[in-house]
Design an enzyme around this catalytic site. Sequence first.
Site, PDB file in Angstrom:
ATOM      1  N   ASP A 160      43.642  30.037  48.302  1.00  0.00           N
ATOM      2  CA  ASP A 160      43.003  30.285  46.871  1.00  0.00           C
ATOM      3  C   ASP A 160      43.575  31.640  47.246  1.00  0.00           C
ATOM      4  O   ASP A 160      43.242  32.633  47.567  1.00  0.00           O
ATOM      5  CB  ASP A 160      41.968  29.907  47.679  1.00  0.00           C
ATOM      6  CG  ASP A 160      40.782  30.282  45.813  1.00  0.00           C
ATOM      7  OD1 ASP A 160      41.594  30.949  45.492  1.00  0.00           O
ATOM      8  OD2 ASP A 160      40.283  29.823  45.707  1.00  0.00           O
ATOM      9  N   SER A 215      48.292  35.568  28.142  1.00  0.00           N
ATOM     10  CA  SER A 215      48.081  34.881  26.755  1.00  0.00           C
ATOM     11  C   SER A 215      48.145  35.343  26.067  1.00  0.00           C
ATOM     12  O   SER A 215      47.162  36.140  25.054  1.00  0.00           O
ATOM     13  CB  SER A 215      46.891  33.742  27.108  1.00  0.00           C
ATOM     14  OG  SER A 215      46.013  33.026  26.155  1.00  0.00           O
ATOM     15  N   TYR A 234      38.497  35.117  29.791  1.00  0.00           N
ATOM     16  CA  TYR A 234      39.320  34.477  29.213  1.00  0.00           C
ATOM     17  C   TYR A 234      40.387  35.413  28.525  1.00  0.00           C
ATOM     18  O   TYR A 234      41.313  36.293  29.187  1.00  0.00           O
ATOM     19  CB  TYR A 234      39.319  33.324  29.016  1.00  0.00           C
ATOM     20  CG  TYR A 234      41.483  32.603  29.402  1.00  0.00           C
ATOM     21  CD1 TYR A 234      41.704  32.202  30.168  1.00  0.00           C
ATOM     22  CD2 TYR A 234      41.828  32.383  27.981  1.00  0.00           C
ATOM     23  CE1 TYR A 234      42.815  32.349  30.576  1.00  0.00           C
ATOM     24  CE2 TYR A 234      42.838  31.606  28.045  1.00  0.00           C
ATOM     25  CZ  TYR A 234      43.897  32.397  29.524  1.00  0.00           C
ATOM     26  OH  TYR A 234      45.283  31.419  29.684  1.00  0.00           O
ATOM     27  N   ALA A 248      39.432  38.378  27.625  1.00  0.00           N
ATOM     28  CA  ALA A 248      39.635  39.391  28.313  1.00  0.00           C
ATOM     29  C   ALA A 248      40.502  39.867  29.082  1.00  0.00           C
ATOM     30  O   ALA A 248      40.904  41.152  29.537  1.00  0.00           O
ATOM     31  CB  ALA A 248      37.939  40.309  28.282  1.00  0.00           C
TER      32      ALA A 248
HETATM   33  N1  LIG Z   1      48.605  26.150  29.065  1.00  0.00           N
HETATM   34  C1  LIG Z   1      48.306  26.075  28.053  1.00  0.00           C
HETATM   35  O1  LIG Z   1      47.888  26.564  27.212  1.00  0.00           O
HETATM   36  C2  LIG Z   1      48.377  27.726  28.135  1.00  0.00           C
HETATM   37  C3  LIG Z   1      48.271  29.178  27.238  1.00  0.00           C
HETATM   38  C4  LIG Z   1      48.390  30.087  27.442  1.00  0.00           C
HETATM   39  C5  LIG Z   1      48.442  30.771  28.747  1.00  0.00           C
HETATM   40  N2  LIG Z   1      48.165  30.384  29.666  1.00  0.00           N
HETATM   41  C6  LIG Z   1      48.205  30.394  31.161  1.00  0.00           C
HETATM   42  O2  LIG Z   1      49.461  30.268  31.982  1.00  0.00           O
HETATM   43  C7  LIG Z   1      49.166  29.396  33.583  1.00  0.00           C
HETATM   44  C8  LIG Z   1      49.428  28.624  34.091  1.00  0.00           C
HETATM   45  O3  LIG Z   1      48.538  27.936  32.579  1.00  0.00           O
HETATM   46  P1  LIG Z   1      48.694  26.009  33.232  1.00  0.00           P
HETATM   47  O4  LIG Z   1      48.098  25.583  32.150  1.00  0.00           O
HETATM   48  O5  LIG Z   1      50.105  26.047  33.627  1.00  0.00           O
HETATM   49  O6  LIG Z   1      47.659  26.277  34.427  1.00  0.00           O
HETATM   50  P2  LIG Z   1      47.009  24.189  35.120  1.00  0.00           P
HETATM   51  O7  LIG Z   1      48.040  23.108  34.830  1.00  0.00           O
HETATM   52  O8  LIG Z   1      45.315  24.645  34.919  1.00  0.00           O
HETATM   53  O9  LIG Z   1      47.529  25.222  36.677  1.00  0.00           O
HETATM   54  C9  LIG Z   1      47.418  25.678  37.344  1.00  0.00           C
HETATM   55  C10 LIG Z   1      47.582  26.236  38.742  1.00  0.00           C
HETATM   56  O10 LIG Z   1      46.791  27.132  39.429  1.00  0.00           O
HETATM   57  C11 LIG Z   1      47.109  26.770  40.516  1.00  0.00           C
HETATM   58  N3  LIG Z   1      45.640  27.580  40.795  1.00  0.00           N
HETATM   59  C12 LIG Z   1      44.067  28.012  39.887  1.00  0.00           C
HETATM   60  N4  LIG Z   1      43.127  29.046  40.741  1.00  0.00           N
HETATM   61  C13 LIG Z   1      44.147  28.690  41.602  1.00  0.00           C
HETATM   62  C14 LIG Z   1      43.781  29.926  42.927  1.00  0.00           C
HETATM   63  N5  LIG Z   1      41.976  30.584  42.618  1.00  0.00           N
HETATM   64  N6  LIG Z   1      43.967  30.039  43.545  1.00  0.00           N
HETATM   65  C15 LIG Z   1      45.358  28.858  43.495  1.00  0.00           C
HETATM   66  N7  LIG Z   1      46.395  29.025  42.383  1.00  0.00           N
HETATM   67  C16 LIG Z   1      45.321  28.308  41.904  1.00  0.00           C
HETATM   68  C17 LIG Z   1      46.171  25.312  40.520  1.00  0.00           C
HETATM   69  O11 LIG Z   1      46.142  24.753  41.601  1.00  0.00           O
HETATM   70  P3  LIG Z   1      45.788  23.391  41.739  1.00  0.00           P
HETATM   71  O12 LIG Z   1      45.865  22.820  41.265  1.00  0.00           O
HETATM   72  O13 LIG Z   1      45.900  23.439  43.822  1.00  0.00           O
HETATM   73  O14 LIG Z   1      43.870  23.580  41.868  1.00  0.00           O
HETATM   74  C18 LIG Z   1      47.818  25.509  39.456  1.00  0.00           C
HETATM   75  O15 LIG Z   1      48.869  25.123  40.167  1.00  0.00           O
HETATM   76  C19 LIG Z   1      47.839  30.651  33.933  1.00  0.00           C
HETATM   77  O16 LIG Z   1      47.360  31.991  34.020  1.00  0.00           O
HETATM   78  C20 LIG Z   1      46.977  30.114  32.142  1.00  0.00           C
HETATM   79  O17 LIG Z   1      46.066  31.208  32.049  1.00  0.00           O
HETATM   80  C21 LIG Z   1      48.060  28.816  30.023  1.00  0.00           C
END
Ligand SMILES: NC(=O)c1ccc[n+]([C@@H]2O[C@H](COP(=O)([O-])OP(=O)(O)OC[C@H]3O[C@@H](n4cnc5c(N)ncnc54)[C@H](OP(=O)(O)O)[C@@H]3O)[C@@H](O)[C@H]2O)c1
Length: 252
Positions: A61, A144, A157, A159
């Site tokens: 974590d 993002s 988020y 910020a």
């Molecule tokens: N998806 C979008 O539309 C979007 C758009 C813009 C930016 N982003 C950015 O892209 C990144 C990835 O997004 P995503 O949508 O692919 O994420 P996601 O599908 O929600 O997956 C999140 C990942 O991060 C891990 N995680 C969360 N909190 C954690 C912690 N405290 N320690 C270690 N691992 C942690 C989760 O592990 P577990 O499953 O084991 O909890 C999972 O592997 C993020 O930074 C997000 O802000 C996403």
Amino acid sequence: MDFSNKNVLITGASRGIGKATAQAFAEKGAKVGLNYRSNEQAAQMTLMELAGEGHHLLRQDISEKTGPQELITNFVDHFGSLDILVNNAGISIFHDIEEVDFDHWTNAWVDTFKTNLFAVSNLCYWGAKAMMETGGGKIVNVSSRGAFRGEPTKPAYGASKAALNSMSQSLAKKLAKHHIHIGVVAPGFTETEMAAETLTPVERDHLLRESPFQRMAQPKEVAHAILFLASEGAGYSSGTIIDVNGASYLRS
Ligand SMILES: NC(=O)c1ccc[n+]([C@@H]2O[C@H](COP(=O)([O-])OP(=O)(O)OC[C@H]3O[C@@H](n4cnc5c(N)ncnc54)[C@H](OP(=O)(O)O)[C@@H]3O)[C@@H](O)[C@H]2O)c1
């Protein structure tokens, strides 16, 4: 792009953008350390699907105070060195100022910043220390579109990602003399498995219409920009923020 002999650590690599990034690096010859927080099953599935060999799961974590240092130490103990660090893990918490009570409001700010900014700053700290030992490396931070466009119902988020951009650019200047390059990728809404499952048809339609391409980003497209910033030829792009938002939000 060739990442043979590169050791890559990706946070939040069990699913979504992190998983696509792990797959892309593995296809290009890298050895990948896949960090995740708790979903062991998803992490194991991702590991099994990766091309090549020598990849490794790292449960940690990163929002806990000692998490980033332990993660970097465990990675280096296993792989020998850290060449590329992708700070991908992030969270977003709904906290509409018109709807939530003060406890919810303030907890959302604390929790969001713990993961999206403080954990990443600590990973940059320990990651950069490890890279200095071996003469340099690459760090790519996942931000993002919300950092620029605003996030009305998730202001913490937006910020946190704006602060992440600023921190990344400050460190790009500071760490250049150590041959450490830092880039940022700022995706728009990305069609991860979770997004596909949770969106209502109305929400989905609204999101599709944000881009003139009439679609969302695919995780692979975000991964492509991450690999570019981590590639050998991209060193002079340190300090850059690459938008991957299908022209849905154009900043000057
Ligand atoms: N998806 C979008 O539309 C979007 C758009 C813009 C930016 N982003 C950015 O892209 C990144 C990835 O997004 P995503 O949508 O692919 O994420 P996601 O599908 O929600 O997956 C999140 C990942 O991060 C891990 N995680 C969360 N909190 C954690 C912690 N405290 N320690 C270690 N691992 C942690 C989760 O592990 P577990 O499953 O084991 O909890 C999972 O592997 C993020 O930074 C997000 O802000 C996403």
